[in-house]
Design a protein around this motif. Structure first.
Motif, short mmCIF file in Angstrom:
data_model
loop_
_atom_site.label_atom_id
_atom_site.label_comp_id
_atom_site.label_asym_id
_atom_site.label_seq_id
_atom_site.Cartn_x
_atom_site.Cartn_y
_atom_site.Cartn_z
N PHE A 1 -18.80 2.03 11.44
CA PHE A 1 -17.88 1.06 11.85
C PHE A 1 -16.80 1.37 12.15
CE2 PHE A 1 -20.84 -0.58 8.46
CZ PHE A 1 -21.31 -1.68 8.94
N ARG A 2 -16.16 0.93 13.60
CA ARG A 2 -14.86 1.47 14.02
C ARG A 2 -14.24 0.45 14.32
NH1 ARG A 2 -13.32 6.20 16.90
NH2 ARG A 2 -12.06 5.74 18.56
N PHE A 3 -12.80 0.57 13.71
CA PHE A 3 -12.16 -0.76 13.79
C PHE A 3 -10.42 -0.40 13.58
CE2 PHE A 3 -13.37 -0.09 9.60
CZ PHE A 3 -12.12 0.22 8.68
N GLU A 4 -9.61 -1.12 14.02
CA GLU A 4 -8.22 -0.89 13.69
C GLU A 4 -7.70 -1.61 12.74
OE1 GLU A 4 -5.87 -1.87 17.29
OE2 GLU A 4 -6.59 0.25 18.21
N ALA A 5 -6.84 -1.07 11.71
CA ALA A 5 -6.21 -1.78 10.23
C ALA A 5 -4.89 -1.35 10.28
CB ALA A 5 -7.10 -1.76 9.45
N GLU A 6 -4.02 -1.94 9.61
CA GLU A 6 -2.67 -1.68 9.05
C GLU A 6 -2.47 -0.95 7.91
OE1 GLU A 6 1.46 -4.10 8.37
OE2 GLU A 6 -0.01 -5.00 9.64
N LEU A 7 -1.92 -0.07 7.60
CA LEU A 7 -1.61 0.61 6.35
C LEU A 7 -0.61 -0.06 5.36
CD1 LEU A 7 -1.14 4.43 7.48
CD2 LEU A 7 -3.14 3.37 6.38
N TRP A 8 -1.18 -0.43 4.10
CA TRP A 8 -0.23 -1.12 3.37
C TRP A 8 -0.25 -0.46 2.14
CZ3 TRP A 8 -3.11 -3.27 -1.00
CH2 TRP A 8 -4.09 -3.47 -0.71
N GLN A 9 0.90 -0.76 1.20
CA GLN A 9 0.90 -0.18 -0.17
C GLN A 9 0.85 -0.97 -1.35
OE1 GLN A 9 4.70 2.02 -0.38
NE2 GLN A 9 3.85 3.42 -2.41
N ALA A 10 -0.08 -0.73 -1.95
CA ALA A 10 -0.52 -1.35 -3.19
C ALA A 10 0.85 -1.70 -4.21
CB ALA A 10 -1.52 -1.16 -4.12
N THR A 11 1.41 -2.83 -4.43
CA THR A 11 2.34 -3.16 -5.14
C THR A 11 2.24 -2.93 -6.70
OG1 THR A 11 2.02 -5.51 -5.37
CG2 THR A 11 3.52 -4.80 -3.67
N SER A 12 0.94 -3.09 -7.13
CA SER A 12 0.48 -2.94 -8.54
C SER A 12 0.57 -1.31 -8.92
CB SER A 12 -0.71 -3.51 -8.96
OG SER A 12 -1.95 -3.13 -8.07
N THR A 13 0.30 -0.25 -7.87
CA THR A 13 0.02 0.84 -8.33
C THR A 13 1.14 1.80 -7.66
OG1 THR A 13 -1.54 1.14 -6.50
CG2 THR A 13 -2.41 0.64 -8.54
N GLY A 14 2.00 1.24 -6.96
CA GLY A 14 3.12 2.13 -6.49
C GLY A 14 2.85 2.96 -5.37
N SER A 15 1.94 3.98 -5.55
CA SER A 15 2.01 5.03 -4.73
C SER A 15 0.70 5.21 -3.89
CB SER A 15 2.05 6.53 -5.30
OG SER A 15 1.07 6.78 -6.16
N TRP A 16 -0.33 4.00 -4.30
CA TRP A 16 -1.80 4.15 -3.39
C TRP A 16 -1.29 3.21 -1.99
CZ3 TRP A 16 -6.10 6.10 -4.58
CH2 TRP A 16 -6.50 6.90 -5.55
N VAL A 17 -1.94 3.81 -1.03
CA VAL A 17 -1.62 3.25 0.29
C VAL A 17 -3.37 2.92 0.61
CG1 VAL A 17 -1.09 3.76 2.69
CG2 VAL A 17 0.22 4.41 0.77
#
Length: 98
Positions: free
Chosen positions: A4-20
């Motif tokens: 599957f090929r797609f575009e998606a925005e990177l976001w940071q999880a607020t509950s885990t801090g450093s996970w993107v």
């Protein structure tokens, strides 16, 4: 194997801090849920091979009940190699055995 090929925005999880993460599009998530024959692993994850730009890696996608989709963790090594920051929208390939 299907890709599957797609575009998606990177976001940071607020509950885990450093996970993107990035969220898979709803149509891709629906197709994976309908067609996947893999046994679900921890947290309901499914093993995949992912690629952004020239960087590929083995990882898992995880169901996100809040977003009603799968999410893909994007580790710092990948973001650095591809020059990505939070809010960027890279083109992503996710391959898995269905």
């Amino acid at each position: 194997m299907v890709t599957f090929r797609f575009e998606a925005e990177l976001w940071q999880a607020t509950s885990t801090g450093s996970w993107v993460f990035l969220s898979l599009p709803t149509d891709v998530t629906d197709e994976i849920r309908e067609r996947s024959t893999q046994p679900r692993r921890g947290f309901g994850s499914i093993r995949v091979n992912a690629q952004i730009g020239e960087t590929s890696w083995a990882t898992s996608i995880f169901p996100d009940s809040k977003r009603k989709t799968f999410v893909l963790p994007v580790k710092k090594l990948v973001r650095t190699a591809e020059g990505l920051d939070m809010g960027d929208t890279p083109t992503v390939s996710v391959s898995l055995d269905l």
